[in-house]
Design a protein around this motif. Structure first.
Motif, PDB file in Angstrom:
ATOM      1  N   LEU A 170      37.197 -25.911  -6.156  1.00  0.00           N
ATOM      2  CA  LEU A 170      36.181 -25.473  -7.652  1.00  0.00           C
ATOM      3  C   LEU A 170      37.356 -25.368  -8.624  1.00  0.00           C
ATOM      4  CD1 LEU A 170      33.602 -25.297  -8.275  1.00  0.00           C
ATOM      5  CD2 LEU A 170      34.127 -22.709  -7.366  1.00  0.00           C
ATOM      6  N   ILE A 213      26.479 -22.430 -10.911  1.00  0.00           N
ATOM      7  CA  ILE A 213      27.094 -23.117  -9.466  1.00  0.00           C
ATOM      8  C   ILE A 213      25.621 -22.583  -8.531  1.00  0.00           C
ATOM      9  CG2 ILE A 213      28.170 -23.906  -7.221  1.00  0.00           C
ATOM     10  CD1 ILE A 213      31.093 -22.719  -8.810  1.00  0.00           C
ATOM     11  N   TYR A 227      27.089 -18.073  -8.315  1.00  0.00           N
ATOM     12  CA  TYR A 227      27.680 -18.925  -7.194  1.00  0.00           C
ATOM     13  C   TYR A 227      26.590 -19.083  -6.430  1.00  0.00           C
ATOM     14  CZ  TYR A 227      31.766 -20.524  -5.030  1.00  0.00           C
ATOM     15  OH  TYR A 227      32.364 -21.042  -4.121  1.00  0.00           O
ATOM     16  N   LYS A 234      25.454 -28.971  -4.210  1.00  0.00           N
ATOM     17  CA  LYS A 234      25.173 -27.419  -5.087  1.00  0.00           C
ATOM     18  C   LYS A 234      25.709 -28.608  -6.543  1.00  0.00           C
ATOM     19  CE  LYS A 234      27.948 -24.914  -2.187  1.00  0.00           C
ATOM     20  NZ  LYS A 234      27.609 -24.027  -2.310  1.00  0.00           N
ATOM     21  N   VAL A 236      27.319 -28.383 -10.647  1.00  0.00           N
ATOM     22  CA  VAL A 236      28.242 -27.102 -10.997  1.00  0.00           C
ATOM     23  C   VAL A 236      27.824 -27.595 -12.835  1.00  0.00           C
ATOM     24  CG1 VAL A 236      30.578 -26.517 -11.887  1.00  0.00           C
ATOM     25  CG2 VAL A 236      29.848 -27.161  -9.182  1.00  0.00           C
TER      26      VAL A 236
END
Length: 247
Positions: A170, A213, A227, A234, A236
Motif C-alpha cells: 500500500l 480505502i 481503511y 478494495k 483506493v
C-alpha cells in the motif's frame, strides 16, 4: 448666457470625471498585468486518482478458553485445547510459522450471592489464549474463519473473529497515486486556464488529502480516511489540493 455657462461647466466636470476614470482603469489594468506577469496570480484545484486492489495478506484471530475450579486443571485443559487447535490448523494447510499463540491470560471466578453481587469467595479460574494466523493464502483464511468453530464439537470453547484482509504494498501504491492525482490536478487547471485565456505555470504548493480505502463501489468517506479490512477486493482513492501559478 447663464444656460450656456452651466452647460459648459457640466461638460467640463463630465470630461474631468471621465478622464479620472480612464486613468484609474489604466492603472488597475496595468497592475493586474504586472501581477499576471510576475506569476502572483494562482489557481487552486483538486486532483483525484483511484485504483482497485486485491488483498495479498489475510489475518484471522480466535480465542480459546477453559474454566475449572482448579487452576492447574484449567491450564492443562487449555494446553490440550490449544494443541488440538494448532493440529487442526496445520491439517488445513497453515504453515507453522504463520501461527502465533499468545501468552496465557487468567482470571479468578468469584461467587455471586443471592442478591446478584460478587463476593470474595473464589469458585474457579478462567484461562484463555489467542491464536493468530497470518497467511498470503487468502482463501485459506476465509475457510478458517468459517469452519474453525467445528472445534466446538471436540469440546473446545473457541471464539472466532471475522477475517481481516490487507494489501502489503500500500505505501508504494500511495506514492504512485499521489503522482497520478497531481497530474490530474494539472490537467484540470489547464482546462480552466484555457477557458479563461491563460496558461498554467509552476506548481506553487500541494497538500495531500486522506486516502479512502473502501469496498469496491462504496461511497463511504471519512475526514480521517477509511481503511476497509473486511473485503478482499478494495477501492483506493487519493486526493491532492494543488496550487499553480497563472501566466
Amino acid at each position: 448666457m447663464k444656460d450656456n455657462e452651466a452647460n459648459t461647466g457640466g461638460l467640463f466636470m463630465f470630461g474631468l470625471f471621465l478622464a479620472i476614470g480612464l486613468i484609474v482603469s489604466a492603472l488597475f489594468i496595468s497592475g493586474a498585468l504586472k501581477e499576471m506577469k510576475s506569476g502572483s496570480q494562482t489557481i487552486e484545484v483538486k486532483g483525484y486518482a483511484e485504483r482497485t486492489i486485491v488483498s495479498d495478506l489475510g489475518v484471522w484471530h480466535c480465542n480459546i478458553r477453559t474454566r475449572s475450579e482448579n487452576m492447574v486443571t484449567a491450564y492443562n485443559k487449555l494446553k490440550s485445547d490449544i494443541q488440538t487447535a494448532k493440529d487442526y490448523l496445520l491439517s488445513k494447510g497453515v504453515k507453522s510459522e504463520e501461527i502465533t499463540i499468545s501468552s496465557v491470560n487468567s482470571q479468578k471466578i468469584f461467587k455471586v450471592n443471592d442478591e446478584g453481587n460478587y463476593t470474595n469467595i473464589i469458585i474457579g479460574y478462567e484461562l484463555d489464549q489467542n491464536i493468530k494466523v497470518s497467511s498470503k493464502n487468502i482463501k485459506l483464511i476465509q475457510i478458517l474463519a468459517n469452519e474453525a468453530t467445528s472445534l466446538i464439537e471436540k469440546g473446545i470453547e473457541i471464539f472466532s473473529e471475522p477475517p481481516q484482509f490487507f494489501y502489503t504494498k500500500l505505501n508504494d501504491l500511495k506514492v504512485k497515486m499521489l503522482g497520478e492525482a497531481t497530474k490530474d490536478a494539472r490537467e484540470r487547471a489547464e482546462q480552466l486556464a484555457t477557458n479563461s485565456g491563460s496558461k498554467v505555470g509552476k506548481l506553487k504548493s500541494a497538500k495531500q488529502g486522506v486516502f479512502q480505502i473502501t469496498p469496491v463501489n462504496s461511497v463511504d468517506v471519512s475526514d480521517y480516511g477509511e481503511y476497509d479490512l473486511s473485503t478482499i477486493e478494495k477501492s483506493v482513492k487519493a486526493v491532492v489540493t494543488v496550487e499553480f501559478s497563472i501566466e
